[in-house]
Design a protein around this motif. Structure first.
Motif, PDB file in Angstrom:
ATOM      1  N   UNK A 238       0.832  -1.208   0.000  1.00  0.00           N
ATOM      2  CA  UNK A 238       0.000   0.000   0.000  1.00  0.00           C
ATOM      3  C   UNK A 238       0.866   1.256   0.000  1.00  0.00           C
ATOM      4  N   UNK A 239       1.919   1.257   0.829  1.00  0.00           N
ATOM      5  CA  UNK A 239       2.803   2.427   0.917  1.00  0.00           C
ATOM      6  C   UNK A 239       3.524   2.654  -0.408  1.00  0.00           C
ATOM      7  N   UNK A 240       4.076   1.585  -0.978  1.00  0.00           N
ATOM      8  CA  UNK A 240       4.809   1.731  -2.242  1.00  0.00           C
ATOM      9  C   UNK A 240       3.880   2.198  -3.366  1.00  0.00           C
ATOM     10  N   UNK A 241       2.639   1.712  -3.356  1.00  0.00           N
ATOM     11  CA  UNK A 241       1.681   2.140  -4.381  1.00  0.00           C
ATOM     12  C   UNK A 241       1.411   3.635  -4.267  1.00  0.00           C
ATOM     13  N   UNK A 242       1.243   4.109  -3.034  1.00  0.00           N
ATOM     14  CA  UNK A 242       0.981   5.545  -2.832  1.00  0.00           C
ATOM     15  C   UNK A 242       2.202   6.375  -3.228  1.00  0.00           C
ATOM     16  N   UNK A 243       3.396   5.919  -2.824  1.00  0.00           N
ATOM     17  CA  UNK A 243       4.605   6.682  -3.144  1.00  0.00           C
ATOM     18  C   UNK A 243       4.831   6.708  -4.652  1.00  0.00           C
ATOM     19  N   UNK A 244       4.607   5.574  -5.318  1.00  0.00           N
ATOM     20  CA  UNK A 244       4.745   5.549  -6.786  1.00  0.00           C
ATOM     21  C   UNK A 244       3.744   6.500  -7.435  1.00  0.00           C
ATOM     22  N   UNK A 406      -1.323   6.045   8.700  1.00  0.00           N
ATOM     23  CA  UNK A 406      -1.264   7.396   8.123  1.00  0.00           C
ATOM     24  C   UNK A 406       0.112   7.590   7.484  1.00  0.00           C
ATOM     25  N   UNK A 407       0.125   7.969   6.209  1.00  0.00           N
ATOM     26  CA  UNK A 407       1.367   8.211   5.474  1.00  0.00           C
ATOM     27  C   UNK A 407       1.507   9.712   5.216  1.00  0.00           C
ATOM     28  N   UNK A 408       2.634  10.283   5.632  1.00  0.00           N
ATOM     29  CA  UNK A 408       2.875  11.731   5.503  1.00  0.00           C
ATOM     30  C   UNK A 408       4.078  11.967   4.606  1.00  0.00           C
ATOM     31  N   UNK A 409       3.921  12.910   3.671  1.00  0.00           N
ATOM     32  CA  UNK A 409       4.992  13.253   2.736  1.00  0.00           C
ATOM     33  C   UNK A 409       5.827  14.410   3.289  1.00  0.00           C
ATOM     34  N   UNK A 410       7.172  14.254   3.202  1.00  0.00           N
ATOM     35  CA  UNK A 410       8.110  15.316   3.592  1.00  0.00           C
ATOM     36  C   UNK A 410       9.102  15.529   2.451  1.00  0.00           C
ATOM     37  N   UNK A 457      11.813   7.759  -0.882  1.00  0.00           N
ATOM     38  CA  UNK A 457      11.182   7.248  -2.099  1.00  0.00           C
ATOM     39  C   UNK A 457      10.455   5.948  -1.741  1.00  0.00           C
ATOM     40  N   UNK A 458      10.770   4.876  -2.470  1.00  0.00           N
ATOM     41  CA  UNK A 458      10.096   3.597  -2.178  1.00  0.00           C
ATOM     42  C   UNK A 458      11.001   2.667  -1.370  1.00  0.00           C
ATOM     43  N   UNK A 459      12.020   3.238  -0.747  1.00  0.00           N
ATOM     44  CA  UNK A 459      12.978   2.440   0.012  1.00  0.00           C
ATOM     45  C   UNK A 459      12.828   2.688   1.513  1.00  0.00           C
ATOM     46  N   UNK A 460      12.741   1.591   2.271  1.00  0.00           N
ATOM     47  CA  UNK A 460      12.626   1.707   3.728  1.00  0.00           C
ATOM     48  C   UNK A 460      13.939   2.169   4.341  1.00  0.00           C
TER      49      UNK A 460
END
Length: 470
Positions: A238-244, A406-410, A457-460
């Protein structure tokens, strides 16, 4: 001793003195660091004890309880090492005090012997007649004055010698009292260290009991672990899909802005070409008019032609390290987030890390490996979960087994807050450091627990180096 040798000796003494001062300063700093770390460890142990108390409210043992116990044992071991370092410092103080006492005792013996010699000499020459005879037997008046001054200085020296003896005795007494205090302090610290060791043994025994009970439920734990792996995989997807999606939207926006910029640059280039053509036609017409009228350059000098405008390289590409930093605002947000690495607040005010980032062996089933995408933090029930930095909420979602997230963009960084049981924000909200996002999910131990993740990005990323150390 020559003048040169005197200066060398003085310089050597100054170097030794300054070196001693630096050593004393470093020792003081080390002691302050020890005391600070000791207080921090004690606070962490208190938090771990609270977390353990909460997990014990459950009807049976759990992995969370085992993780808290292991964390508590590790913290107490560090505290014991800290106390041992403190004991080493105290032993150093005691040894120094003993050396000082021996030195002062030797000095005092020497002073007393010298003073005794002075008293004996004064007794043998106590007669006033002998004193006068010593003065008046001088060969000259100047010699008599010098002899009188010698007697005066002798009496003054004897008086000072007595004062020095008293002062040395006082210093010796102070050192003896200080030595006693240091020994008392060492005894108290050793007692504290032994108490901590006894408590550590009890913690280990309790951990072994919990471990053995969990070991008996190996099949159940394996099934639970497999379920958690699936839940974690869903969160990752889910997180990677949103970030992409964010990257794609940023790329489209950047491409649209680049196309608009190129169109504007092309329109500006055509405008300049048209202006240049008109200027050339006007100049040709003016030249023909001047030839027809036979106008001399000297009589009517032509107006100075304006210098052509310096062409602007509008087609020069604007390079960006990352498409998510294409705008000045996003770039500034990324840079500020990076600048605060190691300074970000914890997502909860009260918490203990019970699961660290990365791959770890299962605490009970040693043949199985676990992988944490973030930090697992045990926290009190219904504890508010807060944003660790300014940003924009780009996704709010829920999934079985993880509650809300909750995913927050910085900028090019993202923080993800998993295991929330209630929400206070929605997608598109702008948040600042400390904004409450929701509350921690209550786990099987009837206590709070969240997972905090950091993405580039998409990397933990390992979140631990980003937050303030406790």
């Amino acid at each position: 001793m020559t003048q040169f040798n005197k200066w060398i000796t003085i310089l050597f003494i100054l170097i030794i003195s300054s070196g001693g001062a630096i050593y004393a300063q470093n020792t003081q700093q080390s002691r302050e660091e020890l005391e600070k770390r000791k207080r921090e460890l004690q606070l962490e142990i208190e938090e771990a004890s609270k977390a353990l108390k909460n997990t014990k409210k459950s009807s049976r043992e759990s992995l969370a309880q085992l993780r808290v116990l292991k964390n508590k044992i590790e913290l107490r071991s560090k505290l014991i090492n800290n106390i041992n370092s403190e004991i080493n410092f105290i032993n150093g103080d005691i040894n120094k005090a003993q050396r000082d006492i021996k030195t002062l005792e030797r000095d005092l013996d020497t002073l007393k012997k010298q003073y005794a010699d002075l008293i004996v000499y004064a007794y043998k020459n106590r007669s006033s007649y002998a004193m006068l005879n010593f003065v008046f037997s001088a060969e000259s008046f100047n010699d008599a004055v010098k002899r009188y001054e010698y007697l005066r200085q002798y009496r003054e020296y004897r008086r000072r010698q007595a004062g020095t003896i008293v002062e040395t005795q006082e210093q010796l007494q102070t050192k003896i009292e200080n030595l006693k205090n240091q020994k008392d302090k060492r005894s108290l610290t050793l007692k504290t260290e032994q108490e901590q060791r006894n408590t550590l043994e009890k913690d280990k025994e309790e951990k072994d009991v919990v471990f053995n009970k969990l070991k008996a439920r190996e099949k159940e734990l394996t099934a639970d672990l497999n379920k958690k792996k699936k839940d974690a995989a869903k969160v990752q997807a889910a997180v990677r899909a949103v970030i992409r999606r964010e990257i794609e939207e940023a790329r489209k926006k950047a491409a649209a802005e680049e196309l608009a910029r190129k169109k504007a640059a092309e329109a500006e280039r055509k405008r300049k070409e048209e202006a240049a053509k008109k200027l050339a036609a006007q100049k040709a017409a003016d030249n023909k008019s001047n030839e027809a009228n036979n106008t001399t350059v000297a009589a009517n000098p032509p107006a100075k032609e304006a210098a052509p405008e310096k062409p602007v390289d509008d087609d020069k590409p604007t390079r960006s390290i990352n498409v998510l930093e294409a705008t000045p605002e996003a770039l500034a947000l990324s840079e500020n987030f990076e600048a605060n690495k190691g300074k970000l607040p914890w997502p909860v005010a009260n918490g203990v890390i019970t699961g660290f980032f990365g791959r770890h062996r299962h605490p009970v089933i040693e043949t199985i490996w676990m992988n944490n995408d973030g930090l697992i933090i045990a926290t009190p029930k219904n504890e508010p979960v807060r944003a660790v930095f300014n940003g924009v909420v780009v996704n709010v979602y829920s999934a079985a087994g993880v509650g809300f997230a909750v995913l927050i963009n910085h900028g090019k960084y993202f923080t993800n807050y998993v295991h929330l049981q209630s929400l206070r924000v929605k997608k598109g909200d702008k948040v600042t450091t400390g904004t409450i996002l929701g509350t921690a999910l209550t786990n099987e131990d009837n206590t709070g627990e969240i997972e905090f993740q950091v993405w580039r990005d998409i990397n933990l990323q390992n979140p631990q180096p980003w937050i303030l150390p406790k």
